[in-house]
Motif scaffolding. Structure first.
Motif, PDB file in Angstrom:
ATOM      1  N   PRO A 171      -4.250   0.679   0.584  1.00 14.75           N
ATOM      2  CA  PRO A 171      -3.604  -0.267  -0.383  1.00 14.75           C
ATOM      3  C   PRO A 171      -3.171  -0.205  -1.703  1.00 14.75           C
ATOM      4  O   PRO A 171      -2.237  -0.935  -1.931  1.00 14.75           O
TER       5      PRO A 171
ATOM      6  N   LYS B 220       1.877   3.044  -2.452  1.00 17.89           N
ATOM      7  CA  LYS B 220       3.050   2.622  -1.972  1.00 17.89           C
ATOM      8  C   LYS B 220       3.588   3.520  -1.111  1.00 17.89           C
ATOM      9  O   LYS B 220       4.287   4.627  -1.514  1.00 17.89           O
TER      10      LYS B 220
ATOM     11  N   LYS C 283       5.024   0.979   6.243  1.00 16.21           N
ATOM     12  CA  LYS C 283       4.251   0.075   5.155  1.00 16.21           C
ATOM     13  C   LYS C 283       2.960  -0.564   5.913  1.00 16.21           C
ATOM     14  O   LYS C 283       1.990  -0.607   5.139  1.00 16.21           O
TER      15      LYS C 283
ATOM     16  N   LYS D  13      -0.685   0.339   4.537  1.00 14.60           N
ATOM     17  CA  LYS D  13      -1.476  -0.783   3.614  1.00 14.60           C
ATOM     18  C   LYS D  13      -2.844  -1.187   3.888  1.00 14.60           C
ATOM     19  O   LYS D  13      -3.663  -1.466   3.451  1.00 14.60           O
TER      20      LYS D  13
END
Length: 360
Positions: A289, A292, A281, A285
């Motif tokens: 971004p 997911k 993650k 990100k």
């Protein structure tokens, strides 16, 4: 099987024993009856769903009973309508003061658990009919397939290597684990393994002589997979770094207490699935971004790329460890997109005649 999977099984069996103490006697009988053909994690999932069902029955139908007091006769008296009302109840319910909301996939899973239980007792002639055969499975909609594009694969590996877009606090951790993180992401993206398979890897599972490794699949079966030289280089770099950390007794190396595990956490033990999720993650990100990205999405990325190279869905299913090729097709929609695109030119409505046709 590695100690990681042995320990996970032990924890699962303990959780099963705990949950069975809150359930009717018939739940224990069901658990024992299916134990020869199901894994502990599967049975734990069934029992959790059955617990929700039993709580519902005591709340809505058998209000003078606790879940442990329910009997197979109580189940016998249920109708398909009772099951449909339970499915509706799952949209919003409370257990132990905590509110839950099941969406279509969660509802479908609970219905599947009840199907397994009713079918079991019907086959054992403990029930005179299987009402679940008259209950429709909740309709589900295909989830959008999220994966990394080719350029994003490059970006996330670069980010793991240099950490340019991380926050100040993240960079302080990155400086300690960058080599490990790059190796782990390379393995995910280069082989499509599951998070549990990655976490469970031991150092002696890796064979650099032919770039192969032994992986423990869902269900406990082991198989041999291969990785590219690019992945091999990343793994060798990580293991050399880890050995140096241990030998030099750096803060990281001094904490290493699990010398069997392939990937070590900053605390010194085998890295946990949760830590891997947070790691993926963090880097995803930083580079994409709006997406997911999870470890499973890295698996989807690999599966999609492998199909585009081979155009063979059966090869993809085999490498990913899918028992049913429909699972592969469902989770890697880009395959269907490519198939439809290629199909355009497969059917000819009118072949052009040869220029010599009709000449004498």
């Amino acid at each position: 099987m590695s100690s990681y999977f042995d320990e996970r099984t032990d924890k699962t069996l303990y959780a099963i024993d705990e949950i069975l103490d809150t359930l009717p006697t018939f739940a224990r009988e069901f658990n024992v009856g299916i134990s020869m053909r199901t894994m502990p994690l599967t049975r734990l999932g069934y029992l959790r769903d059955i617990r929700v069902f039993c709580n519902y029955l005591c709340k809505k139908r058998f209000k003078d009973k606790q879940p442990v007091e329910l009997t197979i006769s109580d189940i016998q008296d249920l109708t398909p309508t009772d099951i449909e009302m339970f499915i509706d109840y799952l949209s919003s319910y409370t257990i132990g003061g905590k509110r839950y909301q099941c969406k279509e996939y969660a509802k479908g899973r609970k219905v599947s658990s009840l199907r397994a239980m009713f079918k079991y007792f019907y086959k054992r002639e403990k029930l005179t009919n299987d009402i679940m055969t008259k209950v429709d499975t909740p309709k589900t909609h295909l989830k959008p397939i999220i994966r990394l594009d080719v350029n994003e694969v490059v970006d996330i590996l670069d980010e793991a290597e240099n950490g340019e877009n991380l926050s100040g606090r993240q960079k302080s951790f990155h400086n300690k684990t960058a080599v490990r993180d790059e190796a782990m992401l390379s393995l995910f993206l280069g082989t499509g393994i599951r998070i549990s398979e990655c976490v469970g890897l031991n150092r002696d599972d890796i064979n650099f002589s032919d770039n192969s490794f032994i992986v423990t699949r869902k269900g406990g079966n082991t198989t041999v997979l291969w990785f590219s030289q690019e992945v091999a280089d990343a793994l060798k770099k990580y293991l050399d770094w880890l050995d140096a950390q241990i030998e030099e007794k750096t803060p990281f190396g001094a904490r290493v207490c699990d010398h069997e595990a392939l990937f070590i956490s900053s605390k010194g033990g085998r890295i946990t699935p949760r830590a891997v999720e947070l790691l993926v993650k963090k880097y995803a990100k930083a580079v994409t971004p709006l997406k997911k990205i999870t470890p499973h999405k890295l698996r989807s990325t690999y599966g999609t790329n492998l199909y585009r190279e081979t155009h063979d869905i059966f090869v993809v299913a085999d490498v990913l460890g899918h028992k049913d090729v429909n699972t592969t097709r469902k989770h890697y929609a880009a395959m269907s997109e490519d198939i439809r695109r290629d199909a355009v030119n497969k059917i000819k409505l009118r072949d052009k005649k040869d220029d010599t046709d009709g000449d004498d």
